[in-house]
Design a protein around this motif. Structure first.
Motif, PDB file in Angstrom:
ATOM      1  N   ARG A   1       7.093  23.246  10.894  1.00 12.71           N
ATOM      2  CA  ARG A   1       8.348  22.534  11.217  1.00 12.71           C
ATOM      3  C   ARG A   1       7.951  21.143  11.322  1.00 12.71           C
ATOM      4  O   ARG A   1       8.792  20.213  10.899  1.00 12.71           O
ATOM      5  CB  ARG A   1       8.858  22.917  12.680  1.00 12.71           C
ATOM      6  CG  ARG A   1       9.527  24.476  12.384  1.00 12.71           C
ATOM      7  CD  ARG A   1      10.200  24.915  13.557  1.00 12.71           C
ATOM      8  NE  ARG A   1       9.597  24.706  14.955  1.00 12.71           N
ATOM      9  CZ  ARG A   1       8.887  25.510  15.379  1.00 12.71           C
ATOM     10  NH1 ARG A   1       8.793  26.722  14.850  1.00 12.71           N
ATOM     11  NH2 ARG A   1       8.367  25.399  16.561  1.00 12.71           N
TER      12      ARG A   1
ATOM     13  N   GLY B   1       9.812  18.176   9.430  1.00  9.53           N
ATOM     14  CA  GLY B   1      10.298  16.755   9.895  1.00  9.53           C
ATOM     15  C   GLY B   1       9.885  15.538   9.364  1.00  9.53           C
ATOM     16  O   GLY B   1      10.587  14.716   9.719  1.00  9.53           O
TER      17      GLY B   1
ATOM     18  N   GLY C   1      11.786  11.535   8.807  1.00 14.77           N
ATOM     19  CA  GLY C   1      11.587  10.207   9.353  1.00 14.77           C
ATOM     20  C   GLY C   1      11.802   9.051   8.422  1.00 14.77           C
ATOM     21  O   GLY C   1      11.956   7.863   8.824  1.00 14.77           O
TER      22      GLY C   1
ATOM     23  N   LEU D   1      18.463  23.124  11.939  1.00 16.86           N
ATOM     24  CA  LEU D   1      18.649  22.275  12.850  1.00 16.86           C
ATOM     25  C   LEU D   1      20.017  22.345  13.301  1.00 16.86           C
ATOM     26  O   LEU D   1      20.165  22.038  14.630  1.00 16.86           O
ATOM     27  CB  LEU D   1      18.546  20.724  12.238  1.00 16.86           C
ATOM     28  CG  LEU D   1      17.116  20.324  12.035  1.00 16.86           C
ATOM     29  CD1 LEU D   1      16.927  18.946  11.298  1.00 16.86           C
ATOM     30  CD2 LEU D   1      16.506  20.062  13.409  1.00 16.86           C
TER      31      LEU D   1
ATOM     32  N   LEU E   1      12.560  22.385  18.269  1.00 15.99           N
ATOM     33  CA  LEU E   1      12.991  21.054  17.784  1.00 15.99           C
ATOM     34  C   LEU E   1      11.642  20.172  17.998  1.00 15.99           C
ATOM     35  O   LEU E   1      11.473  18.865  17.423  1.00 15.99           O
ATOM     36  CB  LEU E   1      14.246  20.525  18.616  1.00 15.99           C
ATOM     37  CG  LEU E   1      15.426  21.027  18.335  1.00 15.99           C
ATOM     38  CD1 LEU E   1      16.687  20.678  19.094  1.00 15.99           C
ATOM     39  CD2 LEU E   1      15.753  20.837  16.838  1.00 15.99           C
ATOM     40  N   LEU E   2      11.050  20.273  19.134  1.00 14.76           N
ATOM     41  CA  LEU E   2       9.660  19.432  19.285  1.00 14.76           C
ATOM     42  C   LEU E   2       9.006  19.046  18.320  1.00 14.76           C
ATOM     43  O   LEU E   2       8.741  17.856  18.007  1.00 14.76           O
ATOM     44  CB  LEU E   2       8.802  19.867  20.561  1.00 14.76           C
ATOM     45  CG  LEU E   2       7.883  19.349  21.054  1.00 14.76           C
ATOM     46  CD1 LEU E   2       8.479  17.861  21.605  1.00 14.76           C
ATOM     47  CD2 LEU E   2       6.828  19.871  22.239  1.00 14.76           C
TER      48      LEU E   2
ATOM     49  N   ILE F   1       9.560  19.014  14.999  1.00 13.75           N
ATOM     50  CA  ILE F   1      10.381  18.507  14.124  1.00 13.75           C
ATOM     51  C   ILE F   1      10.490  17.084  14.633  1.00 13.75           C
ATOM     52  O   ILE F   1      10.678  15.968  13.828  1.00 13.75           O
ATOM     53  CB  ILE F   1      11.740  19.084  13.822  1.00 13.75           C
ATOM     54  CG1 ILE F   1      11.669  20.605  13.311  1.00 13.75           C
ATOM     55  CG2 ILE F   1      12.748  18.469  13.127  1.00 13.75           C
ATOM     56  CD1 ILE F   1      12.813  21.266  13.519  1.00 13.75           C
ATOM     57  N   ALA F   2      10.858  16.786  15.743  1.00 16.75           N
ATOM     58  CA  ALA F   2      10.939  15.448  16.393  1.00 16.75           C
ATOM     59  C   ALA F   2       9.586  14.510  16.346  1.00 16.75           C
ATOM     60  O   ALA F   2       9.815  13.528  16.087  1.00 16.75           O
ATOM     61  CB  ALA F   2      11.553  15.430  17.780  1.00 16.75           C
ATOM     62  N   LEU F   3       8.702  15.206  16.653  1.00 18.02           N
ATOM     63  CA  LEU F   3       7.273  14.639  16.456  1.00 18.02           C
ATOM     64  C   LEU F   3       6.982  14.336  14.893  1.00 18.02           C
ATOM     65  O   LEU F   3       6.381  12.856  14.792  1.00 18.02           O
ATOM     66  CB  LEU F   3       6.214  15.430  16.844  1.00 18.02           C
ATOM     67  CG  LEU F   3       6.021  15.588  18.396  1.00 18.02           C
ATOM     68  CD1 LEU F   3       4.932  16.831  18.702  1.00 18.02           C
ATOM     69  CD2 LEU F   3       5.701  14.343  19.136  1.00 18.02           C
TER      70      LEU F   3
ATOM     71  N   VAL G   1       9.439  13.297  12.816  1.00 20.10           N
ATOM     72  CA  VAL G   1      10.202  12.302  12.521  1.00 20.10           C
ATOM     73  C   VAL G   1       9.639  11.237  13.235  1.00 20.10           C
ATOM     74  O   VAL G   1       9.834   9.932  12.377  1.00 20.10           O
ATOM     75  CB  VAL G   1      11.641  12.574  13.150  1.00 20.10           C
ATOM     76  CG1 VAL G   1      12.603  11.363  13.059  1.00 20.10           C
ATOM     77  CG2 VAL G   1      12.525  13.966  12.273  1.00 20.10           C
ATOM     78  N   VAL G   2       9.055  11.317  14.322  1.00 19.32           N
ATOM     79  CA  VAL G   2       9.003   9.830  14.998  1.00 19.32           C
ATOM     80  C   VAL G   2       7.516   9.365  14.359  1.00 19.32           C
ATOM     81  O   VAL G   2       7.364   8.131  13.917  1.00 19.32           O
ATOM     82  CB  VAL G   2       8.656  10.157  16.559  1.00 19.32           C
ATOM     83  CG1 VAL G   2       7.923   8.915  17.165  1.00 19.32           C
ATOM     84  CG2 VAL G   2       9.672  10.333  17.293  1.00 19.32           C
TER      85      VAL G   2
END
Length: 92
Positions: free
Chosen positions: A9, A13, A17, A39, A57-58, A60-62, A64-65
């Motif tokens: 994931r 992700g 980004g 998502l 989601l964590l 994936i968010a990492l 992206v960031v």
């Protein structure tokens, strides 16, 4: 929700980004890396299954960031490099 491993994931992700770049659609990238449907489903169920959704989601968010920050630094570096080349060609 599909039960991918967190590393998978995270890696899915990372391309999301790049949506910070002009002309790149995050939705299109999400479809290409096959995570868009997951998502949407996870976000729809975030109230019902908060803990499960959060941990899905964590990573994936990492991704992206981290990839967003790296793409911004890459853009800035390339932009400053291009400016040095442009100003060097103007000097007599």
């Amino acid at each position: 929700m599909k039960n991918d491993k967190p590393l998978t994931r995270f890696l899915k992700g990372c391309p999301l980004g790049t949506g910070l770049l002009p002309g790149v659609s995050v939705g299109t990238v999400g479809i290409i890396v096959e995570i868009f449907d997951q998502l949407i489903e996870t976000i729809n169920n975030i109230v019902k299954e908060f803990k499960k959704s959060f941990f899905f989601l964590l990573p994936i968010a990492l991704g992206v960031v981290i990839s967003g920050i790296l793409s911004i630094f890459l853009q800035e570096t390339l932009y400053s490099y291009d400016n040095r080349l442009s100003s060097a060609s103007r000097d007599p």
